[in-house]
Design a protein around this motif. Structure first.
Motif, PDB file in Angstrom:
ATOM      1  N   LEU A 207     -22.605  25.457  17.313  1.00  0.00           N
ATOM      2  CA  LEU A 207     -22.319  24.564  16.200  1.00  0.00           C
ATOM      3  C   LEU A 207     -21.384  23.465  16.677  1.00  0.00           C
ATOM      4  CD1 LEU A 207     -21.503  27.159  13.368  1.00  0.00           C
ATOM      5  CD2 LEU A 207     -23.740  26.235  14.010  1.00  0.00           C
ATOM      6  N   VAL A 208     -21.659  22.247  16.252  1.00  0.00           N
ATOM      7  CA  VAL A 208     -20.786  21.113  16.550  1.00  0.00           C
ATOM      8  C   VAL A 208     -20.483  20.382  15.251  1.00  0.00           C
ATOM      9  CG1 VAL A 208     -21.596  20.810  18.920  1.00  0.00           C
ATOM     10  CG2 VAL A 208     -22.763  19.605  17.062  1.00  0.00           C
ATOM     11  N   ARG A 209     -19.360  19.686  15.236  1.00  0.00           N
ATOM     12  CA  ARG A 209     -19.028  18.917  14.039  1.00  0.00           C
ATOM     13  C   ARG A 209     -20.090  17.846  13.785  1.00  0.00           C
ATOM     14  NH1 ARG A 209     -14.181  20.118  11.910  1.00  0.00           N
ATOM     15  NH2 ARG A 209     -12.490  20.794  13.288  1.00  0.00           N
ATOM     16  N   LYS A 210     -20.341  17.581  12.526  1.00  0.00           N
ATOM     17  CA  LYS A 210     -21.290  16.532  12.165  1.00  0.00           C
ATOM     18  C   LYS A 210     -20.868  15.218  12.806  1.00  0.00           C
ATOM     19  CE  LYS A 210     -22.324  18.778   7.774  1.00  0.00           C
ATOM     20  NZ  LYS A 210     -22.067  18.814   6.310  1.00  0.00           N
ATOM     21  N   GLY A 211     -21.830  14.531  13.376  1.00  0.00           N
ATOM     22  CA  GLY A 211     -21.557  13.268  14.044  1.00  0.00           C
ATOM     23  C   GLY A 211     -21.347  13.386  15.537  1.00  0.00           C
ATOM     24  N   THR A 212     -21.231  14.609  16.058  1.00  0.00           N
ATOM     25  CA  THR A 212     -21.080  14.795  17.504  1.00  0.00           C
ATOM     26  C   THR A 212     -22.379  14.411  18.211  1.00  0.00           C
ATOM     27  OG1 THR A 212     -19.509  16.606  17.172  1.00  0.00           O
ATOM     28  CG2 THR A 212     -20.587  16.475  19.323  1.00  0.00           C
ATOM     29  N   GLU A 213     -22.259  13.678  19.304  1.00  0.00           N
ATOM     30  CA  GLU A 213     -23.445  13.274  20.064  1.00  0.00           C
ATOM     31  C   GLU A 213     -23.876  14.400  21.000  1.00  0.00           C
ATOM     32  OE1 GLU A 213     -24.940   9.933  23.336  1.00  0.00           O
ATOM     33  OE2 GLU A 213     -22.964   9.717  22.378  1.00  0.00           O
ATOM     34  N   VAL A 214     -25.102  14.888  20.805  1.00  0.00           N
ATOM     35  CA  VAL A 214     -25.689  15.906  21.684  1.00  0.00           C
ATOM     36  C   VAL A 214     -26.690  15.207  22.588  1.00  0.00           C
ATOM     37  CG1 VAL A 214     -27.001  18.050  21.819  1.00  0.00           C
ATOM     38  CG2 VAL A 214     -25.383  17.687  19.928  1.00  0.00           C
ATOM     39  N   ARG A 215     -26.387  15.160  23.876  1.00  0.00           N
ATOM     40  CA  ARG A 215     -27.249  14.429  24.811  1.00  0.00           C
ATOM     41  C   ARG A 215     -28.369  15.288  25.365  1.00  0.00           C
ATOM     42  NH1 ARG A 215     -23.771  10.227  28.557  1.00  0.00           N
ATOM     43  NH2 ARG A 215     -23.360   8.723  26.879  1.00  0.00           N
ATOM     44  N   HIS A 216     -28.129  16.589  25.422  1.00  0.00           N
ATOM     45  CA  HIS A 216     -29.141  17.481  25.988  1.00  0.00           C
ATOM     46  C   HIS A 216     -28.880  18.886  25.468  1.00  0.00           C
ATOM     47  CE1 HIS A 216     -31.827  19.424  28.861  1.00  0.00           C
ATOM     48  NE2 HIS A 216     -30.840  20.255  29.147  1.00  0.00           N
TER      49      HIS A 216
END
Length: 233
Positions: A85-94
């Motif tokens: 889980l990541v905070r909303k808006g976090t950029e996931v590149r891969h």
């Protein structure tokens, strides 16, 4: 430098020590921890279509988190119960599934993200009860990191099912990683075993760490969440 807070939590399919399945309680624990990134274990049901133990709509409506998409089953948020889980808006590149040698349904999930202007690789996993298979799984994780096309500061988190820092866990030291000195997390009502772990590459400084021990976490799962506050050069 802005510290990044990470956490790992075996949520036991949202079934608490009172034997009640209560996903809202897990989401409330996530609010208490207030981490930037969370690795979950046992996040999906074991049978059938492996539906997420945390309904998608509850995560989106009642938390600041979104699950990292890794291409698993449609109603799941992870792979063999492992989810990031990541905070909303976090950029996931891969993101990807990391296959592990296993007799049981085990696995790992990996994501490369941008957070607070820093690049970071995160792996969440839940390893085997068998020491032999656990060592094979750790070597598979290290082989994935050794074979990466580019270096990134890396955090591995999860339920490693091992009490001692020795044995298979000692292999991380030979690959420029170290175990964060987190306290016992199992059983949540009386923690004595260090089954859950946070492991970082040597280019990450650990500012502080601990187990999140509250009245709620004693009921929500049989594991306490672990957290660490990290600085990345």
């Amino acid at each position: 430098m802005h510290a990044i807070k990470v956490a790992t939590y075996n949520i036991r399919k949202a079934v608490g020590t009172d034997r009640r399945r209560d996903p809202a309680r897990i989401i409330e624990v996530l609010r208490e921890i207030d981490a930037d990134i969370v690795a979950l274990q046992e996040a999906d049901r074991r049978f059938g279509n492996r539906m997420s133990a945390l309904p998608h709509h509850m995560l989106f409506e009642q938390s600041d988190y979104v699950p990292v998409e890794i291409g698993g089953r449609p109603q799941s948020i992870g792979w063999h119960g492992n989810a990031l889980l990541v905070r909303k808006g976090t950029e996931v590149r891969h993101s990807e599934i990391v296959p592990l040698p296993t007799l049981e349904p085990r696995g790992a999930v990996l994501a490369e993200i941008i957070i607070h202007g820093r690049s970071l690789r995160i792996i969440g996993t839940h390893l085997d009860l068998s020491g032999l298979w656990r060592r094979r799984q750790i070597r598979a994780l290290l082989a994935r990191l050794d074979g990466a096309t580019h270096h990134l500061p890396t955090v591995l988190m999860g339920d490693f099912n091992q009490w001692s820092d020795r044995g298979a866990l000692s292999e991380f030291a030979f690959h420029h990683h170290r175990l964060v000195k987190t306290p016992p997390s199992f059983h949540s009502t009386r923690p004595v075993a260090r089954l859950d772990r946070i492991i970082v590459s040597h280019d990450i400084d650990v500012e502080s760490c601990g187990a999140h021990d509250s009245a709620l976490t004693k009921r929500a799962s049989d594991h306490l969440p672990l957290w660490a506050s990290l600085n990345i050069a």
